[in-house]
Design an enzyme around this catalytic site. Structure first.
Site, PDB file in Angstrom:
ATOM      1  N   GLU A  24       0.843  -1.190   0.000  1.00  0.00           N
ATOM      2  CA  GLU A  24       0.000   0.000   0.000  1.00  0.00           C
ATOM      3  C   GLU A  24       0.881   1.243   0.000  1.00  0.00           C
ATOM      4  O   GLU A  24       2.021   1.203   0.466  1.00  0.00           O
ATOM      5  CB  GLU A  24      -0.909   0.034   1.244  1.00  0.00           C
ATOM      6  CG  GLU A  24      -1.808  -1.180   1.391  1.00  0.00           C
ATOM      7  CD  GLU A  24      -2.533  -1.203   2.736  1.00  0.00           C
ATOM      8  OE1 GLU A  24      -2.648  -0.138   3.380  1.00  0.00           O
ATOM      9  OE2 GLU A  24      -2.967  -2.293   3.154  1.00  0.00           O
ATOM     10  N   TYR A  67      -7.520   1.895   6.036  1.00  0.00           N
ATOM     11  CA  TYR A  67      -6.745   0.693   5.693  1.00  0.00           C
ATOM     12  C   TYR A  67      -6.788  -0.404   6.746  1.00  0.00           C
ATOM     13  O   TYR A  67      -6.165  -1.439   6.575  1.00  0.00           O
ATOM     14  CB  TYR A  67      -5.284   1.076   5.431  1.00  0.00           C
ATOM     15  CG  TYR A  67      -4.656   1.908   6.522  1.00  0.00           C
ATOM     16  CD1 TYR A  67      -4.183   1.329   7.711  1.00  0.00           C
ATOM     17  CD2 TYR A  67      -4.532   3.287   6.365  1.00  0.00           C
ATOM     18  CE1 TYR A  67      -3.620   2.100   8.711  1.00  0.00           C
ATOM     19  CE2 TYR A  67      -3.964   4.064   7.364  1.00  0.00           C
ATOM     20  CZ  TYR A  67      -3.513   3.467   8.528  1.00  0.00           C
ATOM     21  OH  TYR A  67      -2.957   4.238   9.519  1.00  0.00           O
ATOM     22  N   LYS A  99       2.017   4.673   1.542  1.00  0.00           N
ATOM     23  CA  LYS A  99       2.004   5.247   2.891  1.00  0.00           C
ATOM     24  C   LYS A  99       1.691   6.739   2.761  1.00  0.00           C
ATOM     25  O   LYS A  99       2.527   7.526   2.340  1.00  0.00           O
ATOM     26  CB  LYS A  99       3.352   5.035   3.582  1.00  0.00           C
ATOM     27  CG  LYS A  99       3.376   5.434   5.044  1.00  0.00           C
ATOM     28  CD  LYS A  99       4.711   5.040   5.684  1.00  0.00           C
ATOM     29  CE  LYS A  99       4.711   5.336   7.176  1.00  0.00           C
ATOM     30  NZ  LYS A  99       4.624   6.791   7.441  1.00  0.00           N
ATOM     31  N   LYS A 120      10.788   3.236   3.304  1.00  0.00           N
ATOM     32  CA  LYS A 120      10.952   4.679   3.137  1.00  0.00           C
ATOM     33  C   LYS A 120      11.704   4.983   1.847  1.00  0.00           C
ATOM     34  O   LYS A 120      12.778   4.437   1.595  1.00  0.00           O
ATOM     35  CB  LYS A 120      11.709   5.270   4.336  1.00  0.00           C
ATOM     36  CG  LYS A 120      11.054   5.004   5.684  1.00  0.00           C
ATOM     37  CD  LYS A 120       9.619   5.485   5.755  1.00  0.00           C
ATOM     38  CE  LYS A 120       9.508   6.978   5.889  1.00  0.00           C
ATOM     39  NZ  LYS A 120       9.785   7.507   7.230  1.00  0.00           N
ATOM     40  N   CYS A 138       9.145  43.541  18.797  1.00  0.00           N
ATOM     41  CA  CYS A 138      10.163  43.218  17.805  1.00  0.00           C
ATOM     42  C   CYS A 138       9.641  43.575  16.411  1.00  0.00           C
ATOM     43  O   CYS A 138       8.541  43.153  16.035  1.00  0.00           O
ATOM     44  CB  CYS A 138      10.499  41.725  17.871  1.00  0.00           C
ATOM     45  SG  CYS A 138      11.653  41.173  16.596  1.00  0.00           S
ATOM     46  N   CYS A 174      13.034  35.061  20.048  1.00  0.00           N
ATOM     47  CA  CYS A 174      12.993  36.415  20.576  1.00  0.00           C
ATOM     48  C   CYS A 174      11.723  36.569  21.401  1.00  0.00           C
ATOM     49  O   CYS A 174      10.617  36.423  20.862  1.00  0.00           O
ATOM     50  CB  CYS A 174      13.014  37.432  19.438  1.00  0.00           C
ATOM     51  SG  CYS A 174      12.742  39.128  19.996  1.00  0.00           S
ATOM     52  N   CYS A 187      18.485  39.098  19.405  1.00  0.00           N
ATOM     53  CA  CYS A 187      17.632  39.072  18.216  1.00  0.00           C
ATOM     54  C   CYS A 187      18.236  39.939  17.119  1.00  0.00           C
ATOM     55  O   CYS A 187      18.577  41.105  17.368  1.00  0.00           O
ATOM     56  CB  CYS A 187      16.233  39.572  18.563  1.00  0.00           C
ATOM     57  SG  CYS A 187      15.141  39.741  17.132  1.00  0.00           S
ATOM     58  N   ASP A 200       1.090  10.517   3.736  1.00  0.00           N
ATOM     59  CA  ASP A 200       1.718  11.414   4.707  1.00  0.00           C
ATOM     60  C   ASP A 200       0.660  12.355   5.266  1.00  0.00           C
ATOM     61  O   ASP A 200       0.382  13.419   4.721  1.00  0.00           O
ATOM     62  CB  ASP A 200       2.837  12.210   4.031  1.00  0.00           C
ATOM     63  CG  ASP A 200       3.792  12.821   5.047  1.00  0.00           C
ATOM     64  OD1 ASP A 200       3.683  12.485   6.237  1.00  0.00           O
ATOM     65  OD2 ASP A 200       4.652  13.629   4.641  1.00  0.00           O
ATOM     66  N   CYS A 230      15.736  43.175  16.713  1.00  0.00           N
ATOM     67  CA  CYS A 230      15.461  44.182  17.744  1.00  0.00           C
ATOM     68  C   CYS A 230      16.499  44.232  18.848  1.00  0.00           C
ATOM     69  O   CYS A 230      16.427  45.105  19.723  1.00  0.00           O
ATOM     70  CB  CYS A 230      14.073  43.966  18.350  1.00  0.00           C
ATOM     71  SG  CYS A 230      13.920  42.462  19.348  1.00  0.00           S
TER      72      CYS A 230
END
Length: 668
Positions: free
Chosen positions: A114, A223, A116, A310, A428, A422, A404, A118, A407
């Site tokens: 089958e 499934y 897979k 995979k 910011c 931050c 940061c 996602d 800022c």
């Protein structure tokens, strides 16, 4: 690694990292590393546990199938665990699995192959053919109730073609075409794009408002029949029965009689999957004989008779020309490598994610390095390896700043991934626009007219820099802006003025505190009743509130102790904003629901749900959107939803509308 202390320390570190990334992936729908990097962490821990079983933790993440459920969705306890899958990478590992199954069944095994999908795994209960409950997988033992949202998915039938009582499992996903549509809409509205279809599907399914889920265009494939009066004998029969009952089944599955057929299945889909309207992150090979599968059994994490194959990620090599930092809407400071253009998975790539400081440091990426790049989940380009053997000595190391870049606020570090962010959410410059839009949104201060275009005009004219500046605006200033006439200017000033009276819970949403949404804001406001009390609360006080927890408590505590946030709150207070939830010190009046928690479901006849919830708050109670054992009672109107079933299952008292009004004082 031979030092025992170092090995044990590495095992504990890997456990913490895997748990953290499980939570990011399964709970927060915001993975910070690629699947391949996650799998590498799991494989390293698995090798160490095999070599040193005496040092393996009893609660190792390899013994659990997924992440913890979210606290703001009602929990659903599964009768038996909802497992994940073990992975194989390449045909050699697939052949080894095939041989193990042949040895287990005593002959050549037949399999079903089958695709897979996602997406996000769901378990749905049908009773007499009627859909009665849907839940996410959660941690595999306890999931999250998403019944109302699943009912909005058009391809998921509310009634089966047959009066079966089944528990089925499937995958909710966002088609690529819908993902493209949503991102086009978000681009027109000035919103950031949804990173990929998988995250978008997970976030859409777990919305608190089912209408948001409905608008996203989700789909699903099923499934597995997990429970039935008569279970199928084979996986092929399972898929046929699911389809016959009206449940969508991914149509490209095949029954595979031998290993050669499996290899051909792999070869075909490594290329053909690009033409599909949904993302696949591999194939699944399942023993067709389900009775044999039951004999072979399962581990605590995965079935032994199934594996996920995979697909290898396509990679390319390029040169890093610069490393830039960007500050996102939530303050996350993310490093990105700027690359020489390179073709990858059909597109030209010039930028690749480095995810966070820990990964950047571990890879030791330098300006001038030759690097290997792949697309994480086949969507987001990322740097996966530095070709250190190609270094010439001219490469420049990158030093991560402690402030940061937008800022200058000192950065804070979150979790074991080393994510820098931050904390100056509302001040910011990189976060300012989104923060102002969020502050005026309906869920927060509900300032009619303060949309994206208006915020852009205010920022361009330098009339506002943070939410406190809004309350100093006058109509004359606004009339000078493009497309602003006298009527629009007066209306916006009135809307801003009206927002001063919003309750504390709405202000807490508007402050955009990291991890604090509507439900957490209401819980905080209900518990402390005033902003002064909330600001004085300890981390322990905050974490003790139902649905808050240590991460959110730490975020709230830090927010109120940040100098920039403290200064902003003082200015908001000076502008006359309401800093209490209703009456901070209720004086007089009946409070028959003091300290009680109430869930409301169904259509109420006497007055609207919003009006009833306001009365419950005035009478000292707190309304919640989900039912738990801590719920005092459930108020039920006409056509109630899953809250009623949940209350009955937990033994929580149920009041009809007539019973409620008979016990409560007459409203004013």
């Amino acid at each position: 690694m031979t030092d025992p202390d170092a090995i044990r320390a590495r095992m504990r570190e890997l456990e913490a990292l895997i748990r953290h990334h499980d939570r990011l992936y399964y709970v927060e729908d915001a993975p910070a590393i690629s699947d391949a990097e996650y799998d590498a962490l799991v494989e390293e821990l698995r090798r160490l546990e095999a070599a040193h079983p005496e040092w393996a933790s009893p609660d190792s993440p390899l013994r659990r199938p997924g992440g913890a459920p979210r606290a703001d969705l009602a929990p659903v306890r599964f009768g038996r665990p909802v497992l994940s899958l073990n992975n194989v990478y390449g045909l050699d590992e697939l052949e080894e699995f095939w041989q193990r199954m042949a040895d287990a069944v005593g002959g050549p095994p037949a399999f079903v192959g089958e695709l897979k999908i996602d997406g996000l795994s769901v378990v749905i209960q049908y009773r007499g053919g009627e859909l009665v409950q849907a839940a996410t997988r959660g941690d595999g033992e306890t999931g999250e109730d998403v019944t109302a949202n699943v009912r909005t998915i058009r391809v998921v039938p509310a009634r089966l073609n047959t009066p079966e009582t089944w528990e089925v499992r499937g995958e909710v996903y966002l088609p690529r075409s819908q993902w493209a549509r949503l991102n086009a809409e978000r681009a027109r509205e000035g919103q950031p794009p949804l990173a990929n279809p998988r995250n978008a599907a997970a976030g859409s399914l777990r919305q608190l408002d089912p209408e948001v889920t409905r608008s996203r265009g989700l789909a699903a494939f099923f499934y597995e029949i997990r429970a039935a009066e008569t279970l199928p004998r084979t996986q092929a029969e399972t898929l046929e029965r699911l389809a016959a009952a009206g449940l969508p089944v991914e149509p490209h599955w095949q029954r595979l009689a031998d290993l050669e057929a499996a290899r051909a299945f792999v070869a075909h889909w490594e290329e053909a999957r690009e033409a599909l309207d949904y993302d696949t992150d591999g194939l699944v090979f399942k023993l067709d004989d389900l009775e044999a599968a039951r004999r072979i059994g399962e581990t605590a994490k995965a079935p032994r008779y199934q594996v996920a194959y995979k697909f290898p990620a396509e990679r390319a090599v390029s040169t890093v020309r610069a490393i830039r930092l960007s500050v996102g809407r939530t303050g996350a400071v993310t490093p990105t490598a700027e690359l020489d253009p390179v073709r990858l998975a059909g597109t030209t790539v010039t930028r690749a994610s480095l995810h966070n400081a820990n990964i950047l440091e571990r890879l030791d990426v330098r300006v001038g390095d030759r690097v290997e790049v792949q697309k994480a989940g086949e969507i987001i380009p990322e740097v996966v390896r530095v070709l250190k053997e190609a270094r010439t000595g001219t490469e420049i190391p990158f030093v991560y700043p402690d402030r940061c870049p937008e800022c200058g606020t000192p950065l804070e570090v979150e979790g074991p991934t080393g994510l820098r962010y931050c904390p100056a959410t509302l001040t910011c410059p990189a976060q300012r626009r989104e923060a102002l839009i969020h502050f005026g949104s309906r869920a927060a201060m509900d300032i009619t007219g303060l949309g994206e275009k208006t915020v852009d005009l205010l920022l361009e004219a330098d009339l506002v820099r943070d939410p406190a500046d809004l309350y100093a605006l006058d109509a004359a200033q606004l009339e000078r802006l493009p497309r602003f006439g006298p009527v629009a200017a007066r209306n916006l000033v009135r809307a801003i003025d009206a927002s001063r009276r919003r309750p504390l819970s709405r202000l807490l949403v508007g402050l955009n505190i990291r991890h604090v949404g509507e439900r957490a804001a209401k819980a905080l406001a209900d518990r402390f009743r005033s902003l002064d009390r909330l600001r004085a609360a300890s981390i322990e006080d905050l974490a003790a509130i139902e649905g808050i927890g240590p991460v959110l408590a730490d975020s709230v505590y830090r927010f109120f102790r940040h100098p920039a946030q403290a200064a902003l709150i003082e200015r908001l207070a000076a502008a006359g904003l309401n800093l209490v939830e209703g009456d901070a010190e209720p004086a007089g009046g009946p409070r028959p629901l003091a300290g009680q928690t109430v869930a409301v479901t169904g259509t109420l006849r006497r007055m609207s749900r919003q009006a009833v919830e306001a009365l419950i708050a005035r009478w000292g109670g707190r309304t919640v959107d989900s039912v738990s054992r801590r719920t005092t009672f459930v108020l039920v109107g006409d056509n109630p939803g899953s809250k009623l079933e949940r209350a009955r299952a937990l033994g929580v008292p149920v009041w009809t509308e007539d019973e409620f009004w008979a016990r409560m004082p007459p409203p004013d």
